[in-house]
Enzyme design. Structure first.
Site, PDB file in Angstrom:
ATOM      1  N   HIS A  28       0.766  -0.889   0.237  1.00 15.37           N
ATOM      2  CA  HIS A  28       0.165   0.225  -0.072  1.00 15.37           C
ATOM      3  C   HIS A  28       0.840   1.474   0.388  1.00 15.37           C
ATOM      4  CE1 HIS A  28      -2.992  -3.447   2.196  1.00 15.37           C
ATOM      5  NE2 HIS A  28      -3.810  -2.091   1.248  1.00 15.37           N
ATOM      6  N   GLN A  55     -17.760  -6.493  -1.195  1.00 12.90           N
ATOM      7  CA  GLN A  55     -17.363  -7.572  -1.996  1.00 12.90           C
ATOM      8  C   GLN A  55     -16.602  -9.376  -1.869  1.00 12.90           C
ATOM      9  OE1 GLN A  55     -14.007  -4.128  -2.601  1.00 12.90           O
ATOM     10  NE2 GLN A  55     -12.811  -6.228  -2.133  1.00 12.90           N
ATOM     11  N   GLY A 145      -2.902  -1.753  -7.256  1.00 13.31           N
ATOM     12  CA  GLY A 145      -1.680  -2.716  -7.188  1.00 13.31           C
ATOM     13  C   GLY A 145      -1.726  -4.055  -8.456  1.00 13.31           C
ATOM     14  N   VAL A 174       4.348  -6.066  -4.802  1.00 14.66           N
ATOM     15  CA  VAL A 174       5.587  -5.588  -3.399  1.00 14.66           C
ATOM     16  C   VAL A 174       5.905  -6.671  -3.031  1.00 14.66           C
ATOM     17  CG1 VAL A 174       6.242  -4.718  -1.594  1.00 14.66           C
ATOM     18  CG2 VAL A 174       5.741  -2.725  -3.473  1.00 14.66           C
TER      19      VAL A 174
HETATM   20  P1  AMP Z   1      -6.221  -4.232  -0.268  1.00 16.66           P
HETATM   21  O1  AMP Z   1      -6.109  -3.037   1.063  1.00 16.66           O
HETATM   22  O2  AMP Z   1      -6.239  -5.463  -0.212  1.00 16.66           O
HETATM   23  O3  AMP Z   1      -8.072  -3.852  -1.128  1.00 16.66           O
HETATM   24  O4  AMP Z   1      -5.410  -3.327  -1.240  1.00 16.66           O
HETATM   25  C1  AMP Z   1      -5.669  -2.332  -1.514  1.00 16.66           C
HETATM   26  C2  AMP Z   1      -4.798  -1.401  -2.818  1.00 16.66           C
HETATM   27  O5  AMP Z   1      -3.374  -1.815  -3.132  1.00 16.66           O
HETATM   28  C3  AMP Z   1      -4.856  -2.788  -4.062  1.00 16.66           C
HETATM   29  O6  AMP Z   1      -5.265  -1.313  -5.343  1.00 16.66           O
HETATM   30  C4  AMP Z   1      -3.954  -3.590  -4.287  1.00 16.66           C
HETATM   31  O7  AMP Z   1      -4.154  -3.890  -5.573  1.00 16.66           O
HETATM   32  C5  AMP Z   1      -3.053  -2.936  -3.620  1.00 16.66           C
HETATM   33  N1  AMP Z   1      -1.399  -4.342  -3.310  1.00 16.66           N
HETATM   34  C6  AMP Z   1      -2.242  -4.927  -2.672  1.00 16.66           C
HETATM   35  N2  AMP Z   1      -0.998  -5.817  -2.479  1.00 16.66           N
HETATM   36  C7  AMP Z   1      -0.130  -5.078  -2.753  1.00 16.66           C
HETATM   37  C8  AMP Z   1       1.285  -5.897  -2.875  1.00 16.66           C
HETATM   38  N3  AMP Z   1       1.851  -6.805  -2.473  1.00 16.66           N
HETATM   39  N4  AMP Z   1       2.014  -4.577  -3.937  1.00 16.66           N
HETATM   40  C9  AMP Z   1       1.666  -4.200  -4.613  1.00 16.66           C
HETATM   41  N5  AMP Z   1       0.085  -3.237  -4.198  1.00 16.66           N
HETATM   42  C10 AMP Z   1      -0.734  -4.031  -3.243  1.00 16.66           C
END
Ligand code: AMP
Length: 279
Positions: A28, A55, A145, A174
């Site tokens: 993030h 979701q 991401g 990442v």
């Molecule tokens: P989430 O909190 O899991 O809904 O993720 C929020 C945002 O962070 C989304 O756009 C995800 O794709 C991105 N994200 C989650 N994990 C990673 C990672 N390891 N590397 C890059 N972006 C990430």
């Protein structure tokens, strides 16, 4: 949020937006860094934290999804976030006199395979919350991401098809030093599961190597069988799907070569993990 965003827009202030479900990690943080670079120090960086019930499927981990608002606030502070937007479900889906929320956004092409096939209402929930958040935060640019490759494709399609004036930027995944993609859900893994979870990134690397050695391409069926074998060697792991497809259209490919996108979902114990790579 919307009043503040309108005031910024009227004053000509640029807004960059990173939507999340919280329990923030360096993945993030990398999206926040990217967003800040785009709007410069004079722009506003907005991060939202909302664990969106729409979701999650009925059997999924909504109630036990990890939360750590104090930790998230500290990370946002260190990252120079201007506004942390943490709405409650009573605000996002208010139950008024006429009952509950009844308008949704649905994408009907790129959302049908993989995550959409395994989690039938998932992308309707994602598309709807992103549309709502775009209307509340009024960003010029939003950063997502590549870890959630299909999600980014669905959001790109919704943004284009519904003419949202928002630029969608997708930032690289990442990873931990051993290859595991960072995810809030990694928090569920026991020590044993954590080591078996490495099979996702190992499968991506294995297939990338196979494909790089064979210029004419490799049949997808053969690679799927190899990946199923690799995962089966981990007693706590079970494949949900392995797919090879065109990264632009998400159409499945029978022959896999350089430039093919690979994505997989694997249960490790009760935790469902996803990963993907451009081969
Ligand atoms: P989430 O909190 O899991 O809904 O993720 C929020 C945002 O962070 C989304 O756009 C995800 O794709 C991105 N994200 C989650 N994990 C990673 C990672 N390891 N590397 C890059 N972006 C990430």
């Amino acid at each position: 949020m919307q009043r503040q965003a309108l005031a910024w827009r009227r004053a000509g202030v640029r807004i960059a937006f990173v939507p999340t479900m919280g329990y923030l990690h360096s993945g993030h943080a990398s999206l926040m860094r990217r967003a800040r670079r785009i709007v410069r120090p004079s722009g506003k960086l907005v991060v939202s934290i909302y664990v969106n019930p729409a979701q999650f499927g009925p059997q999924e981990d909504l109630s036990r999804y990890p939360r750590d608002l104090p930790g998230d606030k500290a990370l946002c502070g260190r990252m120079g976030v201007d506004c942390l937007f943490v709405p409650g479900t009573d605000e996002i889906y208010p139950a008024d006199q006429s009952g509950s929320h009844s308008a949704y956004v649905m994408e009907t092409r790129v959302s049908s395979s993989m995550e959409g096939a395994s989690r039938p209402t998932h992308f309707r929930g994602v598309a709807t919350i992103v549309a709502k958040l775009f209307n509340l935060v009024l960003p010029e640019v939003a950063v997502f991401g590549a870890k959630d490759f299909q999600q980014a494709a669905v959001i790109r399609k919704v943004t284009a098809d519904l003419n949202y004036p928002v630029r969608i930027v997708v930032a690289p995944t990442v990873r931990e030093p051993d290859g595991l993609a960072l995810s809030s859900r990694n928090n569920y893994l026991s020590v044993e599961e954590r080591s078996q979870a490495l099979v996702l990134s190992q499968a991506l690397r294995f297939v990338a190597r196979r494909v790089s050695l064979c210029k004419s391409g490799v049949p997808a069926s053969r690679l799927k069988a190899d990946v199923l074998r690799m995962v089966a060697a981990q007693p706590r792991a079970r494949v949900d799907y392995v797919e090879f497809f065109d990264p632009a259209t998400l159409q499945p490919l029978q022959r896999v070569s350089r430039g093919t996108q690979m994505a997989l979902a694997v249960f490790v114990g009760k935790t469902r993990l996803i990963d993907n790579a451009l081969l």
